[in-house]
Design a protein around this motif. Structure first.
Motif, PDB file in Angstrom:
ATOM      1  N   UNK A  42      11.894  19.476  31.285  1.00 43.95           N
ATOM      2  CA  UNK A  42      10.864  20.040  32.155  1.00 43.95           C
ATOM      3  C   UNK A  42      11.260  20.239  33.602  1.00 43.95           C
ATOM      4  N   UNK A  43      12.506  20.605  33.882  1.00 37.01           N
ATOM      5  CA  UNK A  43      12.934  20.828  35.260  1.00 37.01           C
ATOM      6  C   UNK A  43      12.229  22.001  35.913  1.00 37.01           C
ATOM      7  N   UNK A  44      12.125  23.127  35.190  1.00 34.94           N
ATOM      8  CA  UNK A  44      11.399  24.277  35.733  1.00 34.94           C
ATOM      9  C   UNK A  44       9.932  23.930  35.940  1.00 34.94           C
ATOM     10  N   UNK A  45       9.343  23.273  34.955  1.00 31.21           N
ATOM     11  CA  UNK A  45       7.931  22.891  35.074  1.00 31.21           C
ATOM     12  C   UNK A  45       7.701  22.011  36.287  1.00 31.21           C
ATOM     13  N   UNK A  46       8.613  21.059  36.539  1.00 28.86           N
ATOM     14  CA  UNK A  46       8.444  20.151  37.663  1.00 28.86           C
ATOM     15  C   UNK A  46       8.465  20.903  38.987  1.00 28.86           C
ATOM     16  N   UNK A  47       9.362  21.853  39.132  1.00 31.71           N
ATOM     17  CA  UNK A  47       9.402  22.640  40.363  1.00 31.71           C
ATOM     18  C   UNK A  47       8.126  23.434  40.570  1.00 31.71           C
ATOM     19  N   UNK A  57       1.607  24.597  29.218  1.00 34.62           N
ATOM     20  CA  UNK A  57       2.280  24.213  27.987  1.00 34.62           C
ATOM     21  C   UNK A  57       3.786  24.290  28.179  1.00 34.62           C
ATOM     22  N   UNK A  58       4.488  23.511  27.382  1.00 34.53           N
ATOM     23  CA  UNK A  58       5.936  23.566  27.340  1.00 34.53           C
ATOM     24  C   UNK A  58       6.398  23.429  25.912  1.00 34.53           C
ATOM     25  N   UNK A  72       5.609  13.212  30.899  1.00 34.19           N
ATOM     26  CA  UNK A  72       5.501  13.615  32.302  1.00 34.19           C
ATOM     27  C   UNK A  72       4.477  14.709  32.552  1.00 34.19           C
ATOM     28  N   UNK A  73       4.046  15.380  31.499  1.00 35.55           N
ATOM     29  CA  UNK A  73       3.015  16.424  31.647  1.00 35.55           C
ATOM     30  C   UNK A  73       1.891  16.159  30.645  1.00 35.55           C
ATOM     31  N   UNK A  78       2.335  20.023  24.698  1.00 39.85           N
ATOM     32  CA  UNK A  78       3.750  19.984  24.348  1.00 39.85           C
ATOM     33  C   UNK A  78       3.906  20.476  22.920  1.00 39.85           C
ATOM     34  N   UNK A  79       4.645  21.560  22.750  1.00 36.88           N
ATOM     35  CA  UNK A  79       4.814  22.184  21.437  1.00 36.88           C
ATOM     36  C   UNK A  79       6.256  21.964  21.003  1.00 36.88           C
ATOM     37  N   UNK A  80       6.447  21.100  20.032  1.00 36.15           N
ATOM     38  CA  UNK A  80       7.793  20.716  19.619  1.00 36.15           C
ATOM     39  C   UNK A  80       8.140  21.385  18.291  1.00 36.15           C
ATOM     40  N   UNK A  81       9.177  22.195  18.307  1.00 29.11           N
ATOM     41  CA  UNK A  81       9.597  22.879  17.095  1.00 29.11           C
ATOM     42  C   UNK A  81      10.353  24.145  17.415  1.00 29.11           C
ATOM     43  N   UNK A  82      10.825  24.804  16.397  1.00 32.43           N
ATOM     44  CA  UNK A  82      11.623  26.024  16.517  1.00 32.43           C
ATOM     45  C   UNK A  82      10.702  27.213  16.775  1.00 32.43           C
ATOM     46  N   UNK A  83      10.869  27.869  17.903  1.00 31.32           N
ATOM     47  CA  UNK A  83      10.010  28.987  18.277  1.00 31.32           C
ATOM     48  C   UNK A  83      10.097  30.134  17.278  1.00 31.32           C
ATOM     49  N   UNK A  84      11.153  30.144  16.470  1.00 29.44           N
ATOM     50  CA  UNK A  84      11.292  31.205  15.462  1.00 29.44           C
ATOM     51  C   UNK A  84      10.417  30.968  14.242  1.00 29.44           C
ATOM     52  N   UNK A  85       9.843  29.765  14.110  1.00 34.22           N
ATOM     53  CA  UNK A  85       8.929  29.476  13.009  1.00 34.22           C
ATOM     54  C   UNK A  85       7.546  30.025  13.349  1.00 34.22           C
TER      55      UNK A  85
END
Length: 457
Positions: A42-47, A57-58, A72-73, A78-85
């Motif tokens: 989450x480096x971009x999100x933190x900035x 969402x991340x 941290x958010x 938080x969406x955990x998984x392969x975006x291609x699914x």
């Protein structure tokens, strides 16, 4: 000793040094919403959060990085998984509806092989990049940010990527290469940033410029075992003064970033320490990093170190590397203890060279990678803690790196265990202070757009 050559005194422009610019979002304005794809820790999100954006969402495929992101958010999805699914992709698009900005850094494997007659977005090896472009198309944000490796600019594909991101003319896209050290990050880290905005907008010129210190100052090897800061150009003298000033966070050295953590000991297993046991901050940067810290500091365990490595580090000066070793210290084994793979020559091999490098306290760090041995402490013969990695990446001290509590292989997890995962999460991240500089420009762009839109009342 600092060595500068052929410099002329000059003064900074008003925006070239000093404190970080204030938050650009007006207090009475509705907060802007951002969605982070391929978010990692989450480096971009933190900035963007530091600049007043609401992180909606991340998403990421790595369950360990997702655990850190969720910790941290907590208010974000938080969406955990392969975006291609399909199911994961649907959740991301649904979460992104109404977002003002989409950000992300999709991996792109086939850039170096592409030719002018083949479009990058059609290469199956770039499926994750294609998913980012499709997500922008479906979410239709006012603006987006895609970051990636700077080598893309030299691979002959920059124009193709720009055209893909323009989505047939829906967006204007401005690519540029930036270095994190120019934005107050105590680490040289070049990235290419694609900033896109709706074609119908007519924003003021995008600035996104920092001190440019990396163009004027560098660490030079004068002779074996002898390193000093070298300057070039008419701004070098002034930039050196900024670098040496512990109360100026425009340019930050390694020591200014982590000197208050020097007391951490090799082999420390406790990953937490109470704030009262730490020395007082020794620089403005350290005060900034501790700003929202509670009573405890996390991620302070330190890896154990081999006896041979200690001996070699004793022969390497701050800023130095394997080239500074005396001949006797280049033997594969020094103490007689056998560890790791041997070499046919009986000497250190090429694979070892990057493992023997000591940071220099008076200048920013080189680019950290995902391994704990990519940089050793400038003063002590030890590796860095994850917290020191995080400081050099400009993550604030209240940001905690963790891992999914499930053991063993789970979908998306990279082998290596939770300790290595934490280093990898930090090493793969976009430095938050660089992300914050980008976020300030995006906020101005989106806000100025909103003020020009005709009233519907």
């Amino acid at each position: 000793m600092t060595r500068l050559r052929a410099v002329q005194p000059s003064f900074f422009d008003n925006d070239a040094a000093g404190t970080v610019p204030p938050n650009v979002l007006a207090e009475d304005a509705a907060p802007l919403r951002v969605v982070d794809l391929f978010a990692g820790a989450g480096g971009l999100s933190e900035g963007f959060r530091q600049e007043g954006f609401v992180v909606v969402a991340g998403s990421d495929i790595d369950p360990d990085a997702c655990a850190t992101y969720a910790l941290n958010y907590p208010a974000a999805e938080t969406i955990c998984g392969d975006i291609r699914q399909p199911d994961i992709r649907e959740r991301i698009i649904a979460a992104g509806r109404g977002a003002d900005v989409v950000v992300g850094g999709p991996p792109c494997q086939a850039f170096s092989q592409v030719r002018n007659h083949s479009r990058i977005i059609d290469d199956p090896r770039n499926s994750l990049y294609r998913e980012f472009v499709k997500a922008v198309d479906e979410i239709a944000p006012t603006a987006f940010v895609m970051e990636n490796v700077p080598g893309m600019a030299q691979m002959g594909v920059l124009q193709q990527v720009k055209e893909d991101l323009e989505l047939g003319g829906a967006y204007t896209v401005d690519p540029r290469v930036v270095d994190a050290a120019d934005f107050g990050v105590p680490q040289a880290r070049k990235r290419i940033v694609f900033l896109g905005w709706r074609r119908e907008l007519n924003p003021a010129p995008i600035l996104l410029k920092g001190t440019a210190v990396t163009s004027y100052l560098s660490l030079a090897r004068l002779a074996k075992g002898n390193y000093a800061i070298e300057g070039r150009g008419d701004k070098a003298s002034n930039l050196l003064r900024v670098l040496e000033d512990p109360d100026d966070i425009a340019v930050v050295s390694t020591a200014q970033a982590i000197s208050d953590l020097s007391g951490l000991q090799t082999g420390r297993r406790n990953d937490e320490t109470v704030l009262r046991d730490l020395p007082e901050p020794e620089s403005a940067y350290q005060r900034l990093m501790r700003k929202e810290l509670g009573e405890a500091l996390h991620n302070v365990s330190v890896p154990r170190i081999n006896e041979d490595t200690v001996t070699r580090l004793q022969g390497i000066p701050p800023g130095g590397n394997h080239r500074d070793l005396e001949e006797a210290l280049t033997a594969r084994y020094i103490s007689g203890q056998k560890w790791g793979p041997s070499t046919d020559s009986g000497k250190l091999g090429r694979a070892h060279f990057y493992a023997y490098r000591r940071l220099h306290p008076e200048i920013w760090a080189w680019t950290l990678n995902t391994k704990a041995d990519c940089a050793y402490h400038y003063q002590h013969e030890r590796a860095l803690s994850v917290r020191e990695f995080a400081r050099l990446q400009s993550f604030p001290d209240h940001f905690v790196f963790t891992a999914d509590p499930r053991r063993g292989k789970i979908p998306g997890r990279i082998d290596g265990g939770p300790a290595h995962s934490r280093y990898r999460q930090v090493g793969n991240a976009v430095p938050p202070l660089l992300a914050a500089a980008i976020a300030r420009e995006v906020a101005v762009l989106v806000r100025s757009t909103a003020s020009k839109e005709p009233s519907t009342q």
